[in-house]
Design a protein around this motif. Structure first.
Motif, PDB file in Angstrom:
ATOM      1  N   TYR A 179     -45.517  32.870 -13.171  1.00 34.88           N
ATOM      2  CA  TYR A 179     -44.863  32.360 -14.387  1.00 34.88           C
ATOM      3  C   TYR A 179     -45.715  32.636 -15.622  1.00 34.88           C
ATOM      4  CZ  TYR A 179     -41.063  30.159 -11.840  1.00 34.88           C
ATOM      5  OH  TYR A 179     -39.944  29.947 -11.062  1.00 34.88           O
ATOM      6  N   SER A 180     -47.037  32.484 -15.502  1.00 36.65           N
ATOM      7  CA  SER A 180     -47.882  32.726 -16.676  1.00 36.65           C
ATOM      8  C   SER A 180     -47.964  34.206 -17.016  1.00 36.65           C
ATOM      9  CB  SER A 180     -49.282  32.141 -16.455  1.00 36.65           C
ATOM     10  OG  SER A 180     -49.229  30.735 -16.575  1.00 36.65           O
ATOM     11  N   MET A 181     -48.021  35.077 -15.997  1.00 35.41           N
ATOM     12  CA  MET A 181     -48.000  36.517 -16.288  1.00 35.41           C
ATOM     13  C   MET A 181     -46.681  36.904 -16.941  1.00 35.41           C
ATOM     14  SD  MET A 181     -49.997  38.864 -13.549  1.00 35.41           S
ATOM     15  CE  MET A 181     -48.876  38.637 -12.186  1.00 35.41           C
ATOM     16  N   ALA A 182     -45.593  36.314 -16.458  1.00 36.06           N
ATOM     17  CA  ALA A 182     -44.282  36.613 -17.044  1.00 36.06           C
ATOM     18  C   ALA A 182     -44.219  36.150 -18.498  1.00 36.06           C
ATOM     19  CB  ALA A 182     -43.179  35.947 -16.229  1.00 36.06           C
ATOM     20  N   LYS A 183     -44.896  35.058 -18.786  1.00 35.75           N
ATOM     21  CA  LYS A 183     -44.859  34.500 -20.144  1.00 35.75           C
ATOM     22  C   LYS A 183     -45.716  35.301 -21.117  1.00 35.75           C
ATOM     23  CE  LYS A 183     -43.686  30.978 -22.929  1.00 35.75           C
ATOM     24  NZ  LYS A 183     -44.589  31.088 -24.013  1.00 35.75           N
ATOM     25  N   ASN A 184     -46.887  35.755 -20.662  1.00 38.44           N
ATOM     26  CA  ASN A 184     -47.821  36.363 -21.610  1.00 38.44           C
ATOM     27  C   ASN A 184     -48.796  37.311 -20.908  1.00 38.44           C
ATOM     28  OD1 ASN A 184     -49.685  36.950 -23.606  1.00 38.44           O
ATOM     29  ND2 ASN A 184     -49.917  34.828 -24.290  1.00 38.44           N
ATOM     30  N   LYS A 196     -49.949  40.089 -21.858  1.00 37.71           N
ATOM     31  CA  LYS A 196     -50.946  40.723 -22.730  1.00 37.71           C
ATOM     32  C   LYS A 196     -52.255  39.946 -22.743  1.00 37.71           C
ATOM     33  CE  LYS A 196     -48.243  43.561 -25.834  1.00 37.71           C
ATOM     34  NZ  LYS A 196     -46.973  43.055 -26.416  1.00 37.71           N
ATOM     35  N   GLN A 197     -52.150  38.644 -22.783  1.00 36.39           N
ATOM     36  CA  GLN A 197     -53.366  37.829 -22.877  1.00 36.39           C
ATOM     37  C   GLN A 197     -53.788  37.212 -21.551  1.00 36.39           C
ATOM     38  OE1 GLN A 197     -51.988  35.422 -26.324  1.00 36.39           O
ATOM     39  NE2 GLN A 197     -53.868  36.173 -27.284  1.00 36.39           N
ATOM     40  N   MET A 198     -52.890  37.225 -20.590  1.00 38.80           N
ATOM     41  CA  MET A 198     -53.196  36.578 -19.314  1.00 38.80           C
ATOM     42  C   MET A 198     -52.797  37.504 -18.181  1.00 38.80           C
ATOM     43  SD  MET A 198     -51.522  33.122 -20.741  1.00 38.80           S
ATOM     44  CE  MET A 198     -51.320  32.208 -19.243  1.00 38.80           C
ATOM     45  N   ASP A 199     -53.762  38.319 -17.742  1.00 40.36           N
ATOM     46  CA  ASP A 199     -53.455  39.219 -16.628  1.00 40.36           C
ATOM     47  C   ASP A 199     -53.685  38.485 -15.309  1.00 40.36           C
ATOM     48  OD1 ASP A 199     -56.179  39.151 -16.252  1.00 40.36           O
ATOM     49  OD2 ASP A 199     -56.514  41.255 -16.770  1.00 40.36           O
ATOM     50  N   TYR A 200     -53.478  39.212 -14.232  1.00 46.35           N
ATOM     51  CA  TYR A 200     -53.566  38.605 -12.909  1.00 46.35           C
ATOM     52  C   TYR A 200     -54.894  37.891 -12.682  1.00 46.35           C
ATOM     53  CZ  TYR A 200     -53.850  38.277  -7.859  1.00 46.35           C
ATOM     54  OH  TYR A 200     -54.009  37.811  -6.592  1.00 46.35           O
ATOM     55  N   LYS A 201     -55.978  38.583 -12.982  1.00 45.84           N
ATOM     56  CA  LYS A 201     -57.296  37.993 -12.703  1.00 45.84           C
ATOM     57  C   LYS A 201     -57.533  36.748 -13.546  1.00 45.84           C
ATOM     58  CE  LYS A 201     -59.875  41.753 -10.732  1.00 45.84           C
ATOM     59  NZ  LYS A 201     -60.640  42.965 -11.021  1.00 45.84           N
ATOM     60  N   TRP A 202     -57.125  36.837 -14.809  1.00 50.69           N
ATOM     61  CA  TRP A 202     -57.283  35.688 -15.693  1.00 50.69           C
ATOM     62  C   TRP A 202     -56.517  34.497 -15.108  1.00 50.69           C
ATOM     63  CZ3 TRP A 202     -55.296  31.762 -18.340  1.00 50.69           C
ATOM     64  CH2 TRP A 202     -56.091  31.183 -19.352  1.00 50.69           C
ATOM     65  N   CYS A 203     -55.301  34.749 -14.713  1.00 51.55           N
ATOM     66  CA  CYS A 203     -54.453  33.662 -14.198  1.00 51.55           C
ATOM     67  C   CYS A 203     -54.995  33.093 -12.892  1.00 51.55           C
ATOM     68  CB  CYS A 203     -53.030  34.162 -13.961  1.00 51.55           C
ATOM     69  SG  CYS A 203     -52.130  34.472 -15.473  1.00 51.55           S
TER      70      CYS A 203
END
Ligand code: DGP
Ligand code: NA
Ligand code: NA
Length: 213
Positions: free
Chosen positions: A109-114, A116-123
């Motif tokens: 859901y977070s990758m779908a939302k953003n 650009k700023q939140m890639d897989y590793k970040w999430c």
């Protein structure tokens, strides 16, 4: 009944998927039947905690869009962390824990939302260290994004659900860092199936898992 200190550790069983695929109904079902000894259900987000109340407000109140996506992401993760010790204790006491959503939803859901700023590793990073499920049932429904039965919450639009479906797909099929998610996942196609038909598949899948353990 082996509900004592010498009991075998319980299983952590997760049901994941898009909105409106019947996850909660099936998770509830698994927690009520006798297939699993001493079952207990945890639904995420858990909207009853203080953090969960903020998440609920974010999901239901359109004016909350100004909250940075990173903040919301961390709250969802926090919401899992705040329950994890309780879940661990249940497992150690031999209870079988059923999860309705978990880390996969957190990432997709977070990758779908953003993205650009939140890639897989970040999430994924803030969820590293949470218990991995012993078995994950992933509910698929190709037609889901065309569903007109969505509610009014933030993510419940056909366009957004299509994005989330793509991200789930990347997590499961494409992503290089599969090592993070190298667990036992069964994909269940729920398209056009009745609740009872899905009940049967869920039952059979969990039974096969237990028999193989
Ligand atoms: P539910 O109560 O299962 O319908 O979940 C509420 C909504 O929140 C649903 O659209 C899915 C989304 N969601 C669930 N977990 C997470 C998460 O960890 N992160 C984000 N960004 N969204 C989530
Ligand atoms: Na929902
Ligand atoms: Na649900």
């Amino acid at each position: 009944n082996n509900n004592n200190n010498n009991s075998k550790r319980g299983y952590l069983i997760l049901i994941e998927g898009l909105d409106r695929t019947g996850k909660s109904t099936q998770a509830q079902y698994l927690s009520e039947i006798s297939l699993l000894n001493d079952p207990i259900l945890y639904k995420f987000p858990n909207r009853s905690t203080n953090i969960g109340k903020i998440i609920n407000r974010y999901l239901t109140d359109k004016t909350m869009e100004t909250v940075p996506d990173q903040t919301i992401h961390l709250l969802f993760s926090s919401n899992r962390w705040e329950c994890i010790n309780e879940i661990k204790t249940c497992l150690l006491n031999g209870k079988n824990v059923i999860l309705d959503r978990y880390v996969y939803s957190g990432i997709a859901y977070s990758m779908a939302k953003n993205i650009k700023q939140m890639d897989y590793k970040w999430c994924y990073n803030c969820d590293v260290g949470l218990l991995k499920p012993d078995l994950t049932l992933f509910f698929q429904n190709r037609k889901n994004a065309m569903n007109t039965g969505f509610g009014d919450e933030r993510y419940e639009t056909a366009d957004f659900q299509q994005q989330v479906a793509t991200k789930f797909n990347e997590i499961f099929y494409k992503w290089e860092d599969k090592k993070y998610l190298n667990e036992n996942i069964k994909f269940i196609d729920v398209e056009n199936l009745s609740i009872r038909q899905v009940n049967k598949i869920v039952l059979q899948t969990v039974q096969e898992f237990i028999d193989a353990e």
